[in-house]
Design a protein around this motif. Sequence first.
Motif, mmCIF file in Angstrom:
data_model
loop_
_atom_site.group_PDB
_atom_site.id
_atom_site.type_symbol
_atom_site.label_atom_id
_atom_site.label_comp_id
_atom_site.label_asym_id
_atom_site.label_seq_id
_atom_site.Cartn_x
_atom_site.Cartn_y
_atom_site.Cartn_z
ATOM 1 N N VAL A 157 0.845 -1.199 0.000
ATOM 2 C CA VAL A 157 0.000 0.000 0.000
ATOM 3 C C VAL A 157 0.882 1.251 0.000
ATOM 4 O O VAL A 157 0.625 2.206 -0.740
ATOM 5 N N ALA A 158 1.922 1.240 0.826
ATOM 6 C CA ALA A 158 2.837 2.385 0.864
ATOM 7 C C ALA A 158 3.497 2.584 -0.499
ATOM 8 O O ALA A 158 3.683 3.718 -0.957
ATOM 9 N N PHE A 159 3.844 1.488 -1.158
ATOM 10 C CA PHE A 159 4.434 1.558 -2.493
ATOM 11 C C PHE A 159 3.419 2.157 -3.467
ATOM 12 O O PHE A 159 3.754 3.041 -4.269
ATOM 13 N N ALA A 160 2.185 1.689 -3.410
ATOM 14 C CA ALA A 160 1.145 2.212 -4.296
ATOM 15 C C ALA A 160 0.917 3.702 -4.065
ATOM 16 O O ALA A 160 0.713 4.466 -5.016
ATOM 17 N N ARG A 161 0.935 4.129 -2.812
ATOM 18 C CA ARG A 161 0.747 5.554 -2.498
ATOM 19 C C ARG A 161 1.844 6.391 -3.146
ATOM 20 O O ARG A 161 1.586 7.483 -3.663
ATOM 21 N N ALA A 162 3.081 5.882 -3.131
ATOM 22 C CA ALA A 162 4.181 6.606 -3.770
ATOM 23 C C ALA A 162 4.015 6.626 -5.279
ATOM 24 O O ALA A 162 4.227 7.654 -5.926
ATOM 25 N N LEU A 163 3.633 5.499 -5.873
ATOM 26 C CA LEU A 163 3.467 5.428 -7.320
ATOM 27 C C LEU A 163 2.355 6.351 -7.806
ATOM 28 O O LEU A 163 2.449 6.919 -8.897
ATOM 29 N N ALA A 164 1.308 6.495 -7.015
ATOM 30 C CA ALA A 164 0.149 7.280 -7.435
ATOM 31 C C ALA A 164 0.491 8.745 -7.663
ATOM 32 O O ALA A 164 -0.216 9.443 -8.401
ATOM 33 N N THR A 165 1.569 9.222 -7.056
ATOM 34 C CA THR A 165 1.942 10.628 -7.216
ATOM 35 C C THR A 165 2.705 10.879 -8.511
ATOM 36 O O THR A 165 3.129 12.013 -8.757
ATOM 37 N N ASP A 166 2.881 9.844 -9.327
ATOM 38 C CA ASP A 166 3.586 9.958 -10.608
ATOM 39 C C ASP A 166 4.985 10.537 -10.414
ATOM 40 O O ASP A 166 5.355 11.559 -11.014
ATOM 41 N N PRO A 167 5.817 9.883 -9.584
ATOM 42 C CA PRO A 167 7.142 10.440 -9.307
ATOM 43 C C PRO A 167 8.087 10.280 -10.484
ATOM 44 O O PRO A 167 7.967 9.350 -11.280
ATOM 45 N N ALA A 168 9.045 11.181 -10.564
ATOM 46 C CA ALA A 168 10.154 10.995 -11.495
ATOM 47 C C ALA A 168 11.209 10.091 -10.882
ATOM 48 O O ALA A 168 11.911 9.367 -11.579
ATOM 49 N N VAL A 169 11.308 10.164 -9.537
ATOM 50 C CA VAL A 169 12.270 9.339 -8.802
ATOM 51 C C VAL A 169 11.560 8.710 -7.610
ATOM 52 O O VAL A 169 10.814 9.384 -6.891
ATOM 53 N N LEU A 170 11.812 7.415 -7.406
ATOM 54 C CA LEU A 170 11.228 6.658 -6.303
ATOM 55 C C LEU A 170 12.366 6.147 -5.438
ATOM 56 O O LEU A 170 13.278 5.472 -5.934
ATOM 57 N N LEU A 171 12.325 6.469 -4.149
ATOM 58 C CA LEU A 171 13.353 6.061 -3.198
ATOM 59 C C LEU A 171 12.754 5.025 -2.253
ATOM 60 O O LEU A 171 11.717 5.281 -1.628
ATOM 61 N N LEU A 172 13.398 3.867 -2.144
ATOM 62 C CA LEU A 172 12.857 2.756 -1.360
ATOM 63 C C LEU A 172 13.881 2.320 -0.324
ATOM 64 O O LEU A 172 14.997 1.916 -0.663
ATOM 65 N N ASP A 173 13.490 2.379 0.956
ATOM 66 C CA ASP A 173 14.393 2.010 2.041
ATOM 67 C C ASP A 173 14.049 0.601 2.525
ATOM 68 O O ASP A 173 13.020 0.396 3.168
ATOM 69 N N GLU A 174 14.904 -0.370 2.192
ATOM 70 C CA GLU A 174 14.699 -1.775 2.574
ATOM 71 C C GLU A 174 13.255 -2.188 2.277
ATOM 72 O O GLU A 174 12.509 -2.574 3.184
#
Length: 254
Positions: A157-174
Motif C-alpha cells: 500500500v505504501a508503495f502504491a501511495r508513492a506510485l500514485a503521485t507519478d514520481p520521477a524518482v522513487l526512493l525505497l528504504d529496505e
Amino acid sequence: MTLAAANVSHGFDGERVLFDVSLSVDPGEVVTVVGPSGTGKTTLLRLLALFRSPESGTVRWRDENVWELPDDDRLAVRRRVSMVFQEPSLFNAPVERNVTYGLRVRRPWPQRLRAAMARLVGRRDAATVTEALETVDLVGKGDQNALSLSGGEAQRVAFARALATDPAVLLLDEPSSNLDPRNTALIEDAIADAGAQGVGVVVATHDMHQAERISDRVAVLLDGTVIETGPPEQVFEAPEDDRTRKFVAGELMY
C-alpha cells in the motif's frame, strides 16, 4: 541524470555518517545501494528526498543545485520525488483513502481548491489509485481498512501511495525487509514496472541477492562511503575493490 548526490557529507550530533558520497539515478534506471545496517543508506535516501540539506556537497536535480533554487521551485522538485520507508505508516482508513492521500498532499493548492469545488480531479484520482493498486496486486482490497492488512500488504500500500503521485524518482528504504517470498516478489515486480515506465528508482538494501535481481547499477556503501559502483555482474562477480569482495563474501564484520 534526474537526481544526484554530489560529494555529500552529513552527520548527526557531531558524528559524521556520510563521507563525500556521490550517487546518481537516470530515468528508468534501478540503482541499489547495498551495505550493512548503520552504514548510512537511509541518511543518503533522506538527503535525496530533500528532507534536509547535506552539511557539504550538493543534491542536484537535472544538474541544478536543489538547495539554491527558490522555495517554490524546490517544492516542485520535492513533489517529483517519493520515498517509501522501511516501516510503512498507514492511516486508520480504507486502502484507497491511504493511497489517495499522497495525491492530495502533493497537489498544489490552486488545483486542490478547484478539485474540491468541481470534483473533476476526483474521478481522475480514482483511476490513478486503481492503476497503482493493480501494480502492487491489491485490487479488491481498496475498501479494507489498511491497519488490518498483513505486513507485506501494508508495504505494498505504501508503495502504491508513492506510485500514485507519478514520481520521477522513487526512493525505497529496505522495501522487502522481513517480507515473505511472495510479497518480496510482488515488490520487486513493482520496482521493475516503475523502471519500465521511466521512473528512476533508488533502493537501499542489505540483501545482495535482491540487488543482483533488480539492479541496473549497484553502489556499495561501507562506513559511510561509496567504495564501488557498477553493473551487478561486475560488483558481485568481479569487484574492483577488495573491500567489496570481502563484503560480498561475508568476510567483513559489522
